[in-house]
Enzyme design. Structure first.
Site, PDB file in Angstrom:
ATOM      1  N   LYS A 123       0.824  -1.197   0.000  1.00  0.00           N
ATOM      2  CA  LYS A 123       0.000   0.000   0.000  1.00  0.00           C
ATOM      3  C   LYS A 123       0.867   1.258   0.000  1.00  0.00           C
ATOM      4  CE  LYS A 123      -2.171   3.472   2.212  1.00  0.00           C
ATOM      5  NZ  LYS A 123      -1.617   4.503   3.097  1.00  0.00           N
ATOM      6  N   ASP A 141      -6.087   0.630   0.669  1.00  0.00           N
ATOM      7  CA  ASP A 141      -6.166   0.772   2.122  1.00  0.00           C
ATOM      8  C   ASP A 141      -7.534   0.293   2.570  1.00  0.00           C
ATOM      9  OD1 ASP A 141      -8.091   2.747   1.717  1.00  0.00           O
ATOM     10  OD2 ASP A 141      -6.554   4.267   1.506  1.00  0.00           O
TER      11      ASP A 141
END
Length: 213
Positions: A123, A141
């Site tokens: 991420k 996320d």
DNA sequence: AACTCGGGGCA
DNA sequence: TGCCCAGAGTT
């Protein structure tokens, strides 16, 4: 849960763009390294609080060399209010050490190299590639994961496969934009608890809405 | 797959 | 007081 048809996906992206015409990264940074640090700090922490911390932090420390002047405990105090400060301090200093030793103090721009840095997962790597280097990437996320699987842009129980689904379903030149649109939507309307479905323009196609009606 | 790290804002 | 927040590493 299934995924939307191609035309529905097009409409979803267009609707979200109308809803959030200014969706963009809300972390404050002026260099790729500052963004990398800010993104490490943003784990399980609101971006507003990260900005409060980095506004002061980056006045005195904004290169890997600067951070290496700090002991772990000293950096922990400076970033304490972002939470998980022991892990984050180790990550930032470990990353700074590697950047100085192996990358001439520059932040690498490939996912493979970024993910080798301590505290940098998929991420964070995608956020840096997208927002610092202009590469198309979808950072998954909690918001992107929840919203895309509710709506039907993805259909998966884990973040890696959700990213695969999104890359398949969304045109590559819109990956970064879609990432920000999904985050904005997740924070404002498609919230984890008590989502504001009555305000959502995606009701017509959303699998989650159909299930809850 | 489950567990751990964590202070601060807000109801 | 309890719940939640732009995740990653370890077991």
């Amino acid at each position: 849960m299934k995924t939307l048809k191609k035309q529905e996906i097009r409409e979803v992206i267009d609707e979200l763009e109308k809803l959030y015409p200014n969706a963009e990264c809300e972390l404050n940074f002026t260099t790729p390294f500052e963004l990398l640090v800010a993104t490490i700090l943003s784990a399980q922490c609101t971006d507003k609080r990260v900005n409060i911390v980095t506004e002061k932090l980056f006045k005195d420390y904004n290169t890997p060399e600067d951070f290496l002047k700090l002991k772990e405990g000293e950096l922990e105090l400076l970033i304490k209010s972002t939470g998980f400060y022991r892990n984050k301090s180790k990550s930032i200093l470990g990353t700074s050490r590697i950047l100085v030793d192996k990358y001439n103090s520059q932040v690498p721009d490939t996912r493979e190299e970024l993910m080798k840095l301590p505290g940098v997962g998929r991420k964070t790597a995608n956020v840096v590639m997208s927002n610092a280097f202009g590469k198309e990437a979808i950072a998954v996320d909690t918001h992107v994961f929840r919203v895309s699987n509710r709506i039907g842009l993805a259909n998966s129980s884990n973040v890696d496969k959700t990213e695969e689904d999104l890359m398949k379903n969304i045109p590559e030149n819109e990956w970064s934009k879609a990432h920000h649109l999904l985050i904005f939507h997740g924070r404002r309307i498609c919230k984890a608890r008590n989502p504001q479905c009555e305000l959502c323009p995606l009701r017509g196609v959303c699998f989650y809405y159909k299930k809850t009606v």
